[in-house]
Motif scaffolding. Structure first.
Motif, PDB file in Angstrom:
ATOM      1  N   HIS A 188       0.831  -1.207   0.000  1.00 22.00           N
ATOM      2  CA  HIS A 188       0.000   0.000   0.000  1.00 22.00           C
ATOM      3  C   HIS A 188       0.869   1.262   0.000  1.00 22.00           C
ATOM      4  CE1 HIS A 188      -3.454  -2.423   0.379  1.00 22.00           C
ATOM      5  NE2 HIS A 188      -3.456  -2.582   1.690  1.00 22.00           N
ATOM      6  N   THR A 189       1.890   1.253   0.826  1.00 20.38           N
ATOM      7  CA  THR A 189       2.752   2.435   0.924  1.00 20.38           C
ATOM      8  C   THR A 189       3.479   2.692  -0.387  1.00 20.38           C
ATOM      9  OG1 THR A 189       3.045   2.064   3.304  1.00 20.38           O
ATOM     10  CG2 THR A 189       4.650   3.483   2.209  1.00 20.38           C
ATOM     11  N   TYR A 190       3.953   1.623  -1.004  1.00 18.34           N
ATOM     12  CA  TYR A 190       4.641   1.774  -2.295  1.00 18.34           C
ATOM     13  C   TYR A 190       3.716   2.415  -3.325  1.00 18.34           C
ATOM     14  CZ  TYR A 190       6.812   0.556  -6.749  1.00 18.34           C
ATOM     15  OH  TYR A 190       7.355   0.625  -8.011  1.00 18.34           O
ATOM     16  N   LEU A 191       2.515   1.873  -3.480  1.00 14.38           N
ATOM     17  CA  LEU A 191       1.608   2.384  -4.508  1.00 14.38           C
ATOM     18  C   LEU A 191       1.174   3.820  -4.202  1.00 14.38           C
ATOM     19  CD1 LEU A 191      -0.556  -0.785  -5.180  1.00 14.38           C
ATOM     20  CD2 LEU A 191       1.216   0.205  -6.656  1.00 14.38           C
ATOM     21  N   ARG A 192       0.975   4.147  -2.924  1.00 16.24           N
ATOM     22  CA  ARG A 192       0.601   5.522  -2.572  1.00 16.24           C
ATOM     23  C   ARG A 192       1.733   6.503  -2.859  1.00 16.24           C
ATOM     24  NH1 ARG A 192       0.428   6.672   3.597  1.00 16.24           N
ATOM     25  NH2 ARG A 192       2.665   6.580   3.133  1.00 16.24           N
ATOM     26  N   ASP A 193       2.951   6.147  -2.429  1.00 16.67           N
ATOM     27  CA  ASP A 193       4.059   7.088  -2.506  1.00 16.67           C
ATOM     28  C   ASP A 193       4.693   7.165  -3.893  1.00 16.67           C
ATOM     29  OD1 ASP A 193       3.566   7.475   0.132  1.00 16.67           O
ATOM     30  OD2 ASP A 193       5.343   6.402   0.857  1.00 16.67           O
ATOM     31  N   ARG A 194       4.503   6.126  -4.710  1.00 13.52           N
ATOM     32  CA  ARG A 194       5.135   6.130  -6.036  1.00 13.52           C
ATOM     33  C   ARG A 194       4.165   6.484  -7.166  1.00 13.52           C
ATOM     34  NH1 ARG A 194       9.862   2.820  -5.383  1.00 13.52           N
ATOM     35  NH2 ARG A 194      10.357   2.980  -3.157  1.00 13.52           N
ATOM     36  N   LEU A 195       2.912   6.812  -6.840  1.00 15.26           N
ATOM     37  CA  LEU A 195       1.944   7.105  -7.897  1.00 15.26           C
ATOM     38  C   LEU A 195       2.429   8.245  -8.797  1.00 15.26           C
ATOM     39  CD1 LEU A 195      -1.569   6.821  -6.206  1.00 15.26           C
ATOM     40  CD2 LEU A 195      -0.658   5.427  -8.068  1.00 15.26           C
ATOM     41  N   ASP A 196       2.844   9.341  -8.197  1.00 18.72           N
ATOM     42  CA  ASP A 196       3.264  10.489  -9.005  1.00 18.72           C
ATOM     43  C   ASP A 196       4.565  10.227  -9.752  1.00 18.72           C
ATOM     44  OD1 ASP A 196       1.005  11.901  -8.314  1.00 18.72           O
ATOM     45  OD2 ASP A 196       1.968  12.974  -6.655  1.00 18.72           O
ATOM     46  N   PRO A 197       5.614   9.690  -9.100  1.00 15.15           N
ATOM     47  CA  PRO A 197       6.836   9.397  -9.856  1.00 15.15           C
ATOM     48  C   PRO A 197       6.620   8.391 -10.995  1.00 15.15           C
ATOM     49  CG  PRO A 197       7.302   9.399  -7.511  1.00 15.15           C
ATOM     50  CD  PRO A 197       5.813   9.484  -7.646  1.00 15.15           C
ATOM     51  N   LEU A 198       5.806   7.365 -10.750  1.00 13.98           N
ATOM     52  CA  LEU A 198       5.539   6.403 -11.814  1.00 13.98           C
ATOM     53  C   LEU A 198       4.719   7.026 -12.929  1.00 13.98           C
ATOM     54  CD1 LEU A 198       4.809   3.200  -9.702  1.00 13.98           C
ATOM     55  CD2 LEU A 198       6.664   3.458 -11.353  1.00 13.98           C
ATOM     56  N   ALA A 199       3.792   7.912 -12.578  1.00 12.41           N
ATOM     57  CA  ALA A 199       2.996   8.584 -13.603  1.00 12.41           C
ATOM     58  C   ALA A 199       3.861   9.496 -14.461  1.00 12.41           C
ATOM     59  CB  ALA A 199       1.872   9.383 -12.948  1.00 12.41           C
ATOM     60  N   ASP A 200       4.910  10.081 -13.873  1.00 13.12           N
ATOM     61  CA  ASP A 200       5.803  10.948 -14.630  1.00 13.12           C
ATOM     62  C   ASP A 200       6.627  10.156 -15.641  1.00 13.12           C
ATOM     63  OD1 ASP A 200       4.944  13.181 -13.285  1.00 13.12           O
ATOM     64  OD2 ASP A 200       6.565  13.154 -11.811  1.00 13.12           O
ATOM     65  N   ARG A 201       6.948   8.901 -15.291  1.00 15.16           N
ATOM     66  CA  ARG A 201       7.709   8.032 -16.203  1.00 15.16           C
ATOM     67  C   ARG A 201       7.023   6.675 -16.236  1.00 15.16           C
ATOM     68  NH1 ARG A 201      14.096   8.334 -15.432  1.00 15.16           N
ATOM     69  NH2 ARG A 201      13.900   7.410 -17.505  1.00 15.16           N
ATOM     70  N   PRO A 202       5.883   6.574 -16.919  1.00 12.88           N
ATOM     71  CA  PRO A 202       5.089   5.344 -16.880  1.00 12.88           C
ATOM     72  C   PRO A 202       5.818   4.158 -17.499  1.00 12.88           C
ATOM     73  CG  PRO A 202       4.241   6.864 -18.528  1.00 12.88           C
ATOM     74  CD  PRO A 202       5.265   7.614 -17.745  1.00 12.88           C
ATOM     75  N   LEU A 203       5.463   2.979 -17.019  1.00 14.31           N
ATOM     76  CA  LEU A 203       6.030   1.756 -17.573  1.00 14.31           C
ATOM     77  C   LEU A 203       5.646   1.625 -19.038  1.00 14.31           C
ATOM     78  CD1 LEU A 203       5.032  -0.722 -14.705  1.00 14.31           C
ATOM     79  CD2 LEU A 203       7.230   0.444 -14.986  1.00 14.31           C
ATOM     80  N   THR A 204       6.596   1.200 -19.859  1.00 16.64           N
ATOM     81  CA  THR A 204       6.306   0.947 -21.274  1.00 16.64           C
ATOM     82  C   THR A 204       6.051  -0.533 -21.539  1.00 16.64           C
ATOM     83  OG1 THR A 204       8.679   0.797 -21.746  1.00 16.64           O
ATOM     84  CG2 THR A 204       7.628   2.948 -22.027  1.00 16.64           C
ATOM     85  N   VAL A 205       6.302  -1.372 -20.542  1.00 12.50           N
ATOM     86  CA  VAL A 205       6.016  -2.806 -20.661  1.00 12.50           C
ATOM     87  C   VAL A 205       4.499  -3.005 -20.733  1.00 12.50           C
ATOM     88  CG1 VAL A 205       6.135  -5.008 -19.410  1.00 12.50           C
ATOM     89  CG2 VAL A 205       8.125  -3.478 -19.467  1.00 12.50           C
ATOM     90  N   PRO A 206       3.989  -3.844 -21.651  1.00 12.32           N
ATOM     91  CA  PRO A 206       2.546  -4.095 -21.675  1.00 12.32           C
ATOM     92  C   PRO A 206       2.064  -4.760 -20.396  1.00 12.32           C
ATOM     93  CG  PRO A 206       3.703  -5.612 -23.137  1.00 12.32           C
ATOM     94  CD  PRO A 206       4.711  -4.581 -22.703  1.00 12.32           C
ATOM     95  N   VAL A 207       0.913  -4.321 -19.918  1.00  9.65           N
ATOM     96  CA  VAL A 207       0.355  -4.792 -18.659  1.00  9.65           C
ATOM     97  C   VAL A 207      -1.004  -5.416 -18.923  1.00  9.65           C
ATOM     98  CG1 VAL A 207      -0.495  -4.102 -16.379  1.00  9.65           C
ATOM     99  CG2 VAL A 207       1.577  -3.030 -17.323  1.00  9.65           C
TER     100      VAL A 207
END
Length: 277
Positions: A188-207
């Protein structure tokens, strides 16, 4: 099971546990990250089903999750780094990742690290997990912290159908509950705290987000792919008509068909008729 000589000695178990039957020849490998308090054996039925489809399976044995092998719990970032190092050393060929429920956060971080190192996985599967907003994640964190040991057990059994508590004595149950808290809060903490950084550089791997129709934890999925597109550019949804929260085990054949049939994503500009997001 893979290292019986180490059991009870305090020796750390190998992080990546091979689950495929002996003699399986495969140039693709699925790496599975377990749900909260889970262990590699949850993915054995899937490994057996994938063996006939030419896909080998490795499952992550999270530190501190084996009641018979005393070992400290490790935080998500440390485990992710160790998994990446192990995969790069093994060079197993084409890699697919499966993160189930709480294991999704660890799978996301491993995907990010592998991509940054120039060896991204071919696809990331996220099973039984919705991406909520920060306020909802905070509410989940507060819920986990508020539950006492009996409350955790009741929640696991009643909400998810968790069976790994069967036959455990009080000491082992306490250790499993501690692992559950650790895993859930870390995810939970990872997803909450990394939402903005991950959104700035989104994964390019297909999900591929995989949900079961009768999973009580994803009963109101909304637009699940749209939520995950906050942190990944290419997200699709696959639905299974039943199997409960642990459908990777209860519907192993259907999950195996889904995994084995997934190839590398087509370039976005070559997909006819697709709306770009």
């Amino acid at each position: 099971a893979a290292t019986p000589a180490a059991a009870g000695t305090g020796t750390a178990a190998p992080l990546l546990q091979p689950l495929s039957p002996p003699g399986v020849a495969a140039d693709r490998v699925l790496v599975c990250f377990p749900y909260a308090a889970g262990n590699p054996l949850a993915f054995r039925p899937l490994a057996e089903a994938l063996a006939a489809r030419g896909v080998a399976v490795l499952a992550v044995a999270l530190p501190g999750h084996d009641p018979g092998r005393p070992e400290p719990l490790a935080d998500l970032d440390e485990v992710a780094r160790r998994v990446v190092a192990a995969l790069r050393a093994a060079a197993p060929g084409e890699v697919l990742l499966w993160g189930h429920c709480v294991g999704a956060a660890l799978a996301v971080e491993v995907t990010r690290l592998l991509a940054a190192a120039g060896s991204p996985p071919a696809r990331l599967f996220l099973g039984g997990k919705l991406l909520r907003d920060a306020a909802d994640i905070d509410a989940s964190i507060a819920e986990v912290r508020a539950l006492d040991e009996a409350g955790v057990v009741d929640w696991l059994v009643g909400q998810t159908g968790f069976t790994d508590l069967d036959g455990l004595d009080a000491g082992h149950t306490s250790a499993l509950v501690a692992a559950f808290r650790h895993d859930a809060l870390g995810s939970h903490t990872y997803l909450r705290d990394r939402l903005d950084p991950l959104a700035d550089r989104p994964l390019t791997v297909p999900v591929t987000v995989v949900l079961a129709a009768d999973d009580p934890l994803t009963a109101a999925p909304g637009d699940a792919p749209a939520a995950w597109r906050r942190i990944a550019a290419d997200v699709t949804l696959a639905e299974i008509d039943g199997g409960g929260h642990y459908f990777c085990r209860t519907r192993a054949g259907e999950v195996a068909d889904l995994v084995a049939g997934a190839g590398p994503a087509m370039p976005r500009d070559s997909r006819p008729g697709e709306d770009h997001v």
